[in-house]
Design an enzyme around this catalytic site. Structure first.
Site, PDB file in Angstrom:
ATOM      1  CG  HIS A   1       7.912 -25.747  11.518  1.00 62.36           C
ATOM      2  ND1 HIS A   1       8.069 -25.733  12.890  1.00 62.36           N
ATOM      3  CD2 HIS A   1       8.926 -26.519  11.033  1.00 62.36           C
ATOM      4  CE1 HIS A   1       9.126 -26.466  13.215  1.00 62.36           C
ATOM      5  NE2 HIS A   1       9.674 -26.942  12.105  1.00 62.36           N
TER       6      HIS A   1
ATOM      7  CG  HIS B   1       5.910 -29.251  10.358  1.00 56.37           C
ATOM      8  ND1 HIS B   1       5.728 -28.674  11.588  1.00 56.37           N
ATOM      9  CD2 HIS B   1       7.135 -29.834  10.381  1.00 56.37           C
ATOM     10  CE1 HIS B   1       6.807 -28.876  12.335  1.00 56.37           C
ATOM     11  NE2 HIS B   1       7.670 -29.582  11.619  1.00 56.37           N
TER      12      HIS B   1
ATOM     13  CG  ASP C   1      -0.376   0.186   2.534  1.00 55.41           C
ATOM     14  OD1 ASP C   1       0.869   0.280   2.612  1.00 55.41           O
ATOM     15  OD2 ASP C   1      -1.113   0.258   3.523  1.00 55.41           O
ATOM     16  CG  HIS C   2      -0.626   4.787   1.617  1.00 60.09           C
ATOM     17  ND1 HIS C   2      -1.756   4.004   1.652  1.00 60.09           N
ATOM     18  CD2 HIS C   2      -0.511   5.357   2.840  1.00 60.09           C
ATOM     19  CE1 HIS C   2      -2.316   4.113   2.853  1.00 60.09           C
ATOM     20  NE2 HIS C   2      -1.581   4.925   3.592  1.00 60.09           N
TER      21      HIS C   2
ATOM     22  N   GLY D   1      -2.259  -5.407   8.516  1.00 61.87           N
ATOM     23  CA  GLY D   1      -3.474  -5.333   7.695  1.00 61.87           C
ATOM     24  C   GLY D   1      -3.393  -6.250   6.489  1.00 61.87           C
ATOM     25  CG  MET D   2      -0.476  -5.660   3.306  1.00 64.07           C
ATOM     26  SD  MET D   2      -1.476  -5.645   1.793  1.00 64.07           S
ATOM     27  CE  MET D   2      -0.623  -4.366   0.859  1.00 64.07           C
TER      28      MET D   2
ATOM     29  CB  THR E   1       2.133  -2.874  10.934  1.00 65.94           C
ATOM     30  OG1 THR E   1       0.840  -3.167  10.368  1.00 65.94           O
ATOM     31  CG2 THR E   1       2.103  -1.518  11.635  1.00 65.94           C
TER      32      THR E   1
ATOM     33  CB  CYS F   1       0.722  -2.493   4.717  1.00 61.12           C
ATOM     34  SG  CYS F   1       0.448  -3.598   6.102  1.00 61.12           S
TER      35      CYS F   1
HETATM   36  C1  RB5 Z   1      -1.549   2.829   6.661  1.00 65.38           C
HETATM   37  O1  RB5 Z   1      -1.425   3.998   7.383  1.00 65.38           O
HETATM   38  C2  RB5 Z   1      -1.413   1.621   7.588  1.00 65.38           C
HETATM   39  O2  RB5 Z   1      -2.517   1.558   8.437  1.00 65.38           O
HETATM   40  C3  RB5 Z   1      -1.258   0.344   6.821  1.00 65.38           C
HETATM   41  O3  RB5 Z   1      -0.175   0.454   5.966  1.00 65.38           O
HETATM   42  C4  RB5 Z   1      -1.011  -0.906   7.632  1.00 65.38           C
HETATM   43  O4  RB5 Z   1       0.045  -0.735   8.516  1.00 65.38           O
HETATM   44  C5  RB5 Z   1      -2.181  -1.545   8.232  1.00 65.38           C
HETATM   45  O5  RB5 Z   1      -2.103  -2.612   8.823  1.00 65.38           O
END
Ligand code: RB5
Length: 143
Positions: A98, A133, A8-9, A70-71, A67, A65
């Site tokens: 695993h 596994h 993402d951005h 979210g992905m 963190t 992303c």
């Molecule tokens: C975007 O600000 C952030 O929320 C996204 O990249 C990600 O970290 C979500 O899990």
């Protein structure tokens, strides 16, 4: 190894560096975007990449992303996707060995380029161990 990559951005700034690292590991890389830092929803890219990995048998994915959280949450909504949020070479290695993870997720705001390089090497060079596994991975798929 054929690898789809999307961000993402909050993950796009390191995408070209990651692609270069994957080139050095002799991977075939397909970039699913985005190509700018304009704000986007990570869910769109996670779902698109997950569908590609499911359609293209034997391929893998990388989702970045801010963190990686979210992905990984979005990708794991797809049956047959095992998206692992990793933070270092050890977690990347074990995700393949695993868990037979088929998507590697990490956060641009969490890990530096040196750590990413070691994660990618571990991911690409580690094979699924199978055996006990495999039984557990099959149980995940039954959920
Ligand atoms: C975007 O600000 C952030 O929320 C996204 O990249 C990600 O970290 C979500 O899990």
């Amino acid at each position: 190894m054929k690898i789809y990559i999307a961000t993402d951005h909050a993950g796009v700034v390191i995408k070209d560096d990651v692609k270069n690292m994957l080139d050095n590991l002799e991977c075939k890389v397909i970039d699913l975007g985005p190509q700018t830092t304009d704000r986007v929803n990570y869910t769109d890219f996670a779902h698109d990449l997950s569908n590609k990995v499911l359609e293209d048998i034997g391929s893998f994915g990388i989702l970045i992303c801010g963190t990686g959280i979210g992905m990984s949450l979005a990708a794991n909504k797809h049956s047959g996707i095992r998206a692992a949020l990793c933070h270092d070479a050890y977690t990347a290695q074990m995700a393949r060995k695993h868990n037979d993870a088929n998507i590697l997720c990490f956060g641009q705001r969490v890990v530096g380029l040196g750590t990413i390089e070691s994660m990618l090497e571990a991911w690409v060079k580690t094979e699924f161990a199978g055996g006990r596994h495999a039984t557990r991975v099959e149980l995940i798929e039954k959920f």
